[in-house]
Design an enzyme around this catalytic site. Structure first.
Site, mmCIF file in Angstrom:
data_model
loop_
_atom_site.group_PDB
_atom_site.id
_atom_site.type_symbol
_atom_site.label_atom_id
_atom_site.label_comp_id
_atom_site.label_asym_id
_atom_site.label_seq_id
_atom_site.Cartn_x
_atom_site.Cartn_y
_atom_site.Cartn_z
ATOM 1 N N ASN A 198 -8.553 -2.923 -2.156
ATOM 2 C CA ASN A 198 -9.996 -2.521 -1.554
ATOM 3 C C ASN A 198 -10.387 -0.870 -1.843
ATOM 4 O O ASN A 198 -11.503 -0.579 -1.949
ATOM 5 C CB ASN A 198 -10.296 -3.148 -0.342
ATOM 6 C CG ASN A 198 -9.516 -2.317 0.797
ATOM 7 O OD1 ASN A 198 -8.244 -2.672 0.600
ATOM 8 N ND2 ASN A 198 -10.158 -1.769 1.711
ATOM 9 N N HIS A 199 -9.069 -0.218 -1.795
ATOM 10 C CA HIS A 199 -9.567 1.115 -2.006
ATOM 11 C C HIS A 199 -9.680 1.690 -3.401
ATOM 12 O O HIS A 199 -10.136 2.808 -3.519
ATOM 13 C CB HIS A 199 -8.238 1.981 -1.118
ATOM 14 C CG HIS A 199 -8.555 2.108 0.289
ATOM 15 N ND1 HIS A 199 -9.439 3.221 0.901
ATOM 16 C CD2 HIS A 199 -8.451 1.324 1.271
ATOM 17 C CE1 HIS A 199 -9.316 3.077 2.029
ATOM 18 N NE2 HIS A 199 -8.971 2.068 2.520
ATOM 19 N N HIS A 210 -2.327 -4.655 2.579
ATOM 20 C CA HIS A 210 -3.526 -4.537 3.235
ATOM 21 C C HIS A 210 -3.649 -4.061 4.578
ATOM 22 O O HIS A 210 -4.521 -3.697 5.145
ATOM 23 C CB HIS A 210 -4.446 -5.924 3.118
ATOM 24 C CG HIS A 210 -5.886 -5.633 3.287
ATOM 25 N ND1 HIS A 210 -6.674 -4.561 2.590
ATOM 26 C CD2 HIS A 210 -6.679 -6.368 3.732
ATOM 27 C CE1 HIS A 210 -7.973 -4.716 3.061
ATOM 28 N NE2 HIS A 210 -7.973 -5.886 3.532
ATOM 29 N N HIS A 259 -3.765 -8.342 -3.259
ATOM 30 C CA HIS A 259 -3.818 -7.352 -2.206
ATOM 31 C C HIS A 259 -4.317 -7.808 -0.483
ATOM 32 O O HIS A 259 -3.549 -7.430 0.240
ATOM 33 C CB HIS A 259 -4.798 -6.135 -2.610
ATOM 34 C CG HIS A 259 -5.058 -5.104 -1.572
ATOM 35 N ND1 HIS A 259 -3.996 -4.088 -1.159
ATOM 36 C CD2 HIS A 259 -5.890 -4.974 -0.714
ATOM 37 C CE1 HIS A 259 -4.362 -3.312 -0.483
ATOM 38 N NE2 HIS A 259 -5.399 -3.705 0.069
ATOM 39 N N ASP A 308 -4.453 -0.216 -3.312
ATOM 40 C CA ASP A 308 -4.328 0.864 -2.342
ATOM 41 C C ASP A 308 -3.200 1.717 -2.550
ATOM 42 O O ASP A 308 -2.481 2.397 -1.763
ATOM 43 C CB ASP A 308 -4.153 0.149 -0.952
ATOM 44 C CG ASP A 308 -5.462 -0.277 -0.400
ATOM 45 O OD1 ASP A 308 -6.369 -0.769 -1.225
ATOM 46 O OD2 ASP A 308 -5.820 -0.419 0.742
ATOM 47 N N HIS A 323 -1.076 4.511 -0.594
ATOM 48 C CA HIS A 323 -2.276 5.457 0.230
ATOM 49 C C HIS A 323 -1.839 6.922 0.016
ATOM 50 O O HIS A 323 -1.825 7.612 0.999
ATOM 51 C CB HIS A 323 -2.316 5.077 1.769
ATOM 52 C CG HIS A 323 -3.339 3.726 1.745
ATOM 53 N ND1 HIS A 323 -4.622 3.742 1.526
ATOM 54 C CD2 HIS A 323 -3.307 2.676 2.291
ATOM 55 C CE1 HIS A 323 -5.123 2.693 1.680
ATOM 56 N NE2 HIS A 323 -4.450 1.954 2.370
ATOM 57 N N ARG A 375 -12.303 -6.488 10.166
ATOM 58 C CA ARG A 375 -12.895 -5.657 9.253
ATOM 59 C C ARG A 375 -14.098 -5.255 8.960
ATOM 60 O O ARG A 375 -14.844 -4.307 8.641
ATOM 61 C CB ARG A 375 -12.142 -5.377 7.920
ATOM 62 C CG ARG A 375 -10.321 -5.292 8.087
ATOM 63 C CD ARG A 375 -9.921 -5.400 6.562
ATOM 64 N NE ARG A 375 -8.463 -5.470 6.691
ATOM 65 C CZ ARG A 375 -7.625 -4.816 6.670
ATOM 66 N NH1 ARG A 375 -8.060 -3.480 6.477
ATOM 67 N NH2 ARG A 375 -6.207 -5.003 6.733
ATOM 68 N N ASP A 395 0.747 -1.313 0.018
ATOM 69 C CA ASP A 395 0.153 0.066 -0.098
ATOM 70 C C ASP A 395 0.766 1.427 0.022
ATOM 71 O O ASP A 395 1.973 1.368 0.835
ATOM 72 C CB ASP A 395 -0.799 -0.005 1.143
ATOM 73 C CG ASP A 395 -1.673 -1.203 1.416
ATOM 74 O OD1 ASP A 395 -1.316 -2.135 1.069
ATOM 75 O OD2 ASP A 395 -2.826 -1.003 1.949
ATOM 76 N N ASP A 453 -6.451 7.246 -1.301
ATOM 77 C CA ASP A 453 -7.018 7.305 -0.199
ATOM 78 C C ASP A 453 -6.258 7.587 0.916
ATOM 79 O O ASP A 453 -4.941 7.126 0.912
ATOM 80 C CB ASP A 453 -7.923 6.131 0.153
ATOM 81 C CG ASP A 453 -9.479 6.122 -0.592
ATOM 82 O OD1 ASP A 453 -9.551 7.260 -0.993
ATOM 83 O OD2 ASP A 453 -10.121 5.206 -0.977
ATOM 84 N N ARG A 454 -6.816 7.987 2.067
ATOM 85 C CA ARG A 454 -6.074 8.470 3.361
ATOM 86 C C ARG A 454 -5.074 9.802 3.003
ATOM 87 O O ARG A 454 -5.281 10.724 3.579
ATOM 88 C CB ARG A 454 -5.358 7.077 3.935
ATOM 89 C CG ARG A 454 -6.221 6.028 4.381
ATOM 90 C CD ARG A 454 -6.929 6.453 5.363
ATOM 91 N NE ARG A 454 -7.567 5.265 6.111
ATOM 92 C CZ ARG A 454 -8.431 5.466 7.169
ATOM 93 N NH1 ARG A 454 -8.495 6.539 7.969
ATOM 94 N NH2 ARG A 454 -9.014 4.482 7.683
#
Length: 550
Positions: free
Chosen positions: A356-357, A480, A405, A324, A297, A453, A295, A327-328
């Protein structure tokens, strides 16, 4: 009487451990905090504060399913403990369950009717839910044969009516009316008034687009490059190394790329990814290597550091980024455009798998959608979504290493051919093979368990070994999850988690890592690195609503 003494002793000891847990939490050592809160709960499971505090620590690790369970337990222990409802509402929000979240914040309002913070949060929650419901109601599906990326002309002539059909327009009007009617019948008068106001505004905006053209979309005005533009340029249709370097340097100096070139990158990237299977086989020649990153991010400056440490992607120095990307972090646009541009420049220099993002629901909550709207415009949100739906789901390196991922599956017997057969050209479903590939996590004990999660599942060492044996593989590499050292080796050495966003969200204090695989032995060589400085733009700066509850 002896039992009461023991209980009192346990309660005192539990309180001491809770104080240690609070200290660990304040130091951003959330795994340690969870362990300490767990010890306190084992001594005294009737203290709602311990459950709610552990829920908060789980949320910091994005373990929203576990947070939901702990917050619910806090409410069960003490139905008057308001923080239990607050934590559970926040967990529901993080999982995209907005209606459930609203119920908890409404209950919180009943318990704290004059608390200004509670009132403010409830209003924000109501407005956000209304907005999301309305957006879903008016959303018109894009036919597979006429996607946004493929249908936009580089050189449109003049302005005219939108391509939105009359039936679609009528459906949107009907949806607006229906949404308003539902709001009036189910929500408070103030919220219903707000719904009606939003409906009117949206219909005015949509009407302007339908009959007067959309200034916010991609048209001649937005695609023509102004004479004063001094940024990176794509000459013709070829994306070169010179362009990529210039673009990255501009991004480093917080300069933007012109919308025309963003669109060209997306158009070419979609074509490349769409032609790939859902499971991609990569062959690394003997004596050559490939680097797997986890990730990122939106941490663009840490991405630049990876390239500084390990070299720019090229045919002789290929990378696989394991989902990923966005995001964030608040430089997600810069990250994804860099990765996509390199893919367009040299498809064999970089490989990208979906995380997943890379989905609409996550982008809406965790910042990428807001960032794209701010830095480009709303039209590009849909364009990125279309490309994300084309990303492969997994890779196999030299028939030995499986890279995905998230993780593995709720059932044994899944073969690589089953993964190749997945129809990935869609938003991730809530269950099934595709969902589990993107969301699942390893667990330290055997068998399978519920996901911490709230999506996917947890799987043990036995599950990992059976999957590898069934498919003649040696190793599973996934991402992840943030790890203190940037990686973690589990399941008797058969599973490695790699995470490449150091000091995640500017608060976790973790290292980042990447893994080099060199043929023919394909043994993992793990390299760790620390975070580098970045401009003073906070993580989640574009997340708007969800940041409010963090």
């Amino acid at each position: 009487m002896p039992n009461m003494d023991i209980n009192k002793s346990n309660a005192m000891h539990a309180e001491e451990i809770k104080c240690l847990a609070n200290q660990a939490f304040a130091a951003h050592k959330y795994v340690q905090a969870i362990d300490l809160y767990t010890q306190a709960i084992e001594l005294n499971n009737q203290n709602a504060i311990y459950w709610a505090n552990r829920a908060f620590a789980h949320m910091k690790l994005e373990e929203y399913g576990s947070a939901l369970e702990d917050a619910s337990k806090a409410i069960e222990v003490n139905s008057r403990y308001f923080k239990g409802y607050y934590r559970r509402g926040a967990a529901y929000l993080a999982m995209g369950k907005f209606k459930e979240a609203l119920k908890d914040f409404q209950q919180l309002k009943k318990m704290c009717p004059k608390d200004p913070d509670t009132i403010k949060k409830l209003k924000e929650c109501e407005k956000a839910i209304v907005k999301l419901n309305f957006e879903e109601a008016i959303a018109a599906p894009v036919p597979q044969t006429d996607s946004s990326v493929n249908s936009i002309d580089f050189h449109p002539v003049g302005k005219g009516s939108s391509s939105t059909s009359l039936p679609t327009q009528m459906a949107i009007v009907a949806a607006a009316v229906a949404t308003t009617a539902v709001a009036i019948s189910t929500l408070s008068a103030k919220v219903a008034t707000l719904v009606a106001a939003i409906a009117v505004v949206v219909l005015i905006i949509m009407g302007t687009r339908w009959w007067g053209g959309s200034e916010g979309g991609i048209n001649a005005k937005t695609l023509d490059v102004e004479p004063q533009y001094s940024g990176a340029r794509i000459e013709g249709d070829i994306i070169t190394l010179g362009f990529v370097k210039k673009m990255m340097d501009d991004f480093k100096n917080q300069k933007s790329l012109h919308k025309r070139y963003v669109f060209q990158i997306l158009q070419q990237a979609k074509k490349i990814f769409k032609a790939l299977p859902s499971l991609v086989d990569i062959t690394i020649p003997e004596g050559k290597r490939l680097t797997v990153c986890g990730d990122v991010h939106g941490q663009f400056y840490d991405l630049l550091n990876i390239f500084e440490l390990n070299g720019l992607p090229s045919e002789d120095n290929p990378y696989l980024f394991n989902g990923d990307f966005v995001d964030r972090g608040s430089f997600s646009l810069e990250v994804i455009l860099t990765l996509f541009a390199v893919k367009c420049m040299s498809p064999s220099a970089i490989h990208l798998s979906r995380g997943n993002h890379e989905s609409k629901s996550m982008n809406k909550m965790y910042g990428f959608e807001g960032e794209v709207k701010t830095k480009l415009n709303e039209t590009f949100v849909e364009l990125f979504s279309e490309v994300f739906c084309c990303l492969p789901l997994a890779y196999v390196l030299n028939k030995k290493v499986f890279v995905v991922h998230g993780g593995l599956f709720s059932d044994d017997g899944v073969k690589l051919s089953d993964i190749r057969a997945i129809n990935r050209f869609r938003e991730p479903p809530e269950e099934g093979l595709m969902s589990e590939l993107l969301w699942s996590d390893p667990q330290p004990y055997l068998g399978r368990g519920p996901s911490k999660r709230g999506v996917g599942l947890s799987f043990g060492e036995d599950v990992t070994k059976r999957f590898l044996q069934d498919n003649n593989l040696d190793l599973l590499v996934r991402s992840h999850e943030v790890k203190d050292e940037g990686y973690e080796i589990e399941h008797d050495g058969k599973l490695i988690t790699v995470f490449s966003a150091p000091n995640y969200c500017d608060q976790m204090g973790n290292k980042g890592a990447f893994i080099r695989f060199e043929a023919p032995d394909m043994k993992p060589n793990i390299v760790t690195f620390s975070a580098v400085p970045h401009p003073d733009v906070k993580p989640m700066a574009y997340a708007n609503f969800f940041q409010f509850f963090q």
